[in-house]
Scaffold this active site. Structure first.
Site, short mmCIF file in Angstrom:
data_model
loop_
_atom_site.label_atom_id
_atom_site.label_comp_id
_atom_site.label_asym_id
_atom_site.label_seq_id
_atom_site.Cartn_x
_atom_site.Cartn_y
_atom_site.Cartn_z
N GLY A 31 0.82 -0.81 -0.47
CA GLY A 31 -0.47 0.15 0.28
C GLY A 31 0.54 1.13 -0.25
O GLY A 31 0.02 2.22 -0.21
N CYS A 240 -27.78 -8.13 -17.12
CA CYS A 240 -27.28 -8.23 -18.37
C CYS A 240 -27.99 -7.82 -19.18
O CYS A 240 -28.74 -9.24 -19.38
CB CYS A 240 -25.93 -8.67 -18.58
SG CYS A 240 -25.29 -9.15 -19.79
N CYS A 243 -25.82 -12.24 -20.89
CA CYS A 243 -26.17 -13.08 -21.12
C CYS A 243 -27.06 -13.39 -19.70
O CYS A 243 -26.84 -14.24 -18.62
CB CYS A 243 -24.64 -13.26 -20.07
SG CYS A 243 -24.55 -12.02 -18.90
N CYS A 265 -22.93 -6.26 -18.86
CA CYS A 265 -21.81 -6.84 -18.32
C CYS A 265 -20.52 -5.90 -18.78
O CYS A 265 -20.64 -5.82 -20.37
CB CYS A 265 -21.18 -8.37 -18.37
SG CYS A 265 -21.99 -9.49 -17.75
N CYS A 271 -19.03 -11.81 -19.41
CA CYS A 271 -20.06 -12.09 -20.26
C CYS A 271 -20.58 -13.66 -21.66
O CYS A 271 -21.01 -13.92 -21.37
CB CYS A 271 -20.74 -10.72 -20.56
SG CYS A 271 -22.30 -10.67 -21.34
#
Lengths: 396, 53
Positions: A31, A240, A243, A265, A271
């Site tokens: 980090g 979606c 899909c 998506c 997808c």
């Protein structure tokens, strides 16, 4: 390509060593933003120069590279960077998340869980999460050194005071390994939970700002929040349109000037995999059916509709006999469908065959005070796909 | 689909199942009649977007 006149993966070896040293330090202090001598790249700042330098430094001849831009393998930025490395390093490229060893990304984390041995390289525009709160670099460094993150909490608190909830939806700050507050690059906060205890190594490169930071595999990554206002992952109330996935991050696409919209998506590979699985499932069901040799037609199944079925149901309504072929936009239809749930007994059913929605009807059971309280059944919106009419789908 | 709807209504103790269909849709009428639906009374309608309030 002549190897003596051209460097593998574009950067010269000295630069790669310098960047690798920065990466090693970044991994050692999860980090923490490590400065590095960012090079000029053959693309403008803002197009992923940081990510490209990190990728160039870690790429080996056996790696398989995937590049995504906002989840998509097919946008200009993704295609250009993929071609760049195919040309300068000769590495294999792929669009499949599971197959890749190095994935360079702009603003998304793939939906499919990453596995050990994979590296996710983020393109980062502004690595300093405190920058918009404190413009002086000397000050933000001191704040990080003292782990003095009160300012960030005040910012989140102001969100709550103004909007009633933490309104930050992307670049939502995280604390890495309980120490450094870090900017997950502008990924949507939907992706934040995926960073926690991730099996893959996550590297972040900011070319213009000349910073590299890292999250080693299996590191704790906590989204900042409050006890009474816990972090809430973002969710769409939609599915979606291609899909049917409801668990993925969706892009809203405006499809015409009247504001009709659909959701897709953002992760194109995910997808495609979902659609492939549905097709494969359909094939499998058909094969089983043939083996049983009962009938040529695949079995029809009637079930209650879910929000994911709405695009399919609307497609059935779009025949000229019903409302002249006009249908509601998906989001409005989903909102109305959710109202069905508030009726005591009003249900939308769909008929599935070969994993396609081929018929639909709505059934309302209405209470009566007359007829000794026996209710009435009312059927509405009875539709069978034009191509399957006359096949007995309406009868069962 | 329609038999399923009938069965649902039977289980819930409904005394009837009704639907309305445009007078022009002869094929749909034949379909419903083949399932045992009968033409029953008239259905009256007023198009609200064409009648002044």
């Amino acid at each position: 390509m002549n190897p003596t006149t051209y460097n593998f993966a574009y950067l010269d070896e000295q630069t790669k060593r310098m960047i690798r040293r920065a990466i090693l330090k970044a991994i050692a202090i999860p980090g923490y933003q490590v400065p590095f001598a960012s090079r000029e790249m053959p693309m403008p700042y803002g197009w992923g120069t940081g990510g490209v330098q990190v990728t160039a430094s870690i790429l080996g001849p056996d790696d398989i590279l995937k590049v995504i831009d906002q989840g998509s393998d097919d946008t200009t930025n993704a295609v250009s960077i993929r071609k760049f490395f195919a040309k300068t390093a000769g590495v294999r490229t792929t669009t499949r998340t599971g197959e890749a060893t190095v994935i360079q990304t702009r603003h998304r984390i793939p939906e499919a869980p990453l596995h050990q041995g994979q590296v996710l390289v983020y393109q980062v525009p502004i690595p300093e999460p405190l920058r918009y709160l404190e413009p002086r670099e000397t000050e933000t460094r001191r704040m990080h050194a003292l782990a003095e993150y009160g300012l960030m909490h005040v910012k989140l608190y102001e969100d709550i005071a103004r909007h009633g909830h933490i309104a930050t939806t992307y670049a939502y700050p995280v604390k890495v390994d309980g120490r450094y507050v870090t900017d997950p690059s502008p990924t949507p906060k939907f992706d934040n939970p995926k960073m926690n205890e991730c099996a893959a190594l996550q590297l972040f490169g900011a070319g213009r700002e000349k910073r590299i930071y890292a999250i080693p595999p299996y590191t704790q990554v906590a989204s900042l929040d409050f006890e009474d206002h816990p972090f809430e992952p973002y969710r769409h109330d939609a599915a979606c349109a291609l899909c049917g996935a409801t668990a993925s991050f969706l892009d809203e696409v405006i499809t015409n000037d009247r504001g009709t919209r659909m959701f897709l998506c953002s992760d194109t590979d995910y997808c495609e995999a979902q659609r492939g699985a549905r097709r494969a499932g359909g094939r499998l069901a058909r094969t089983c059916e043939r083996r049983r040799a009962v009938t040529d037609a695949a079995p029809v199944q009637i079930r209650k509709a879910t929000a994911a079925d709405i695009p399919g149901v609307l497609a059935l309504y779009a025949q000229p006999e019903l409302d002249d072929g006009d249908v509601l936009p998906v989001d409005q239809a989903v909102a109305l469908f959710e109202r069905f749930g508030r009726y005591p007994d009003y249900t939308l059913y769909v008929v599935e065959q070969d994993y396609d929605i081929v018929g639909t009807f709505a059934l309302l059971v209405m209470d009566n005070l007359g007829h000794l309280g026996a209710p009435s059944g009312i059927v509405e919106d009875v539709v069978v796909a034009p191509a399957r009419q006359g096949n007995g789908i309406g009868r069962p | 689909m329609m038999r399923f709807a009938l069965e649902q209504c039977r289980q819930k103790g409904c005394y009837k199942l009704v639907l309305s269909s445009n007078a022009k849709r002869a094929r749909a009428h034949a379909f419903y009649e083949s399932l045992g639906f009968e033409r029953h009374g008239y259905s009256f309608r007023i198009d609200l977007d064409q009648v002044p309030g």
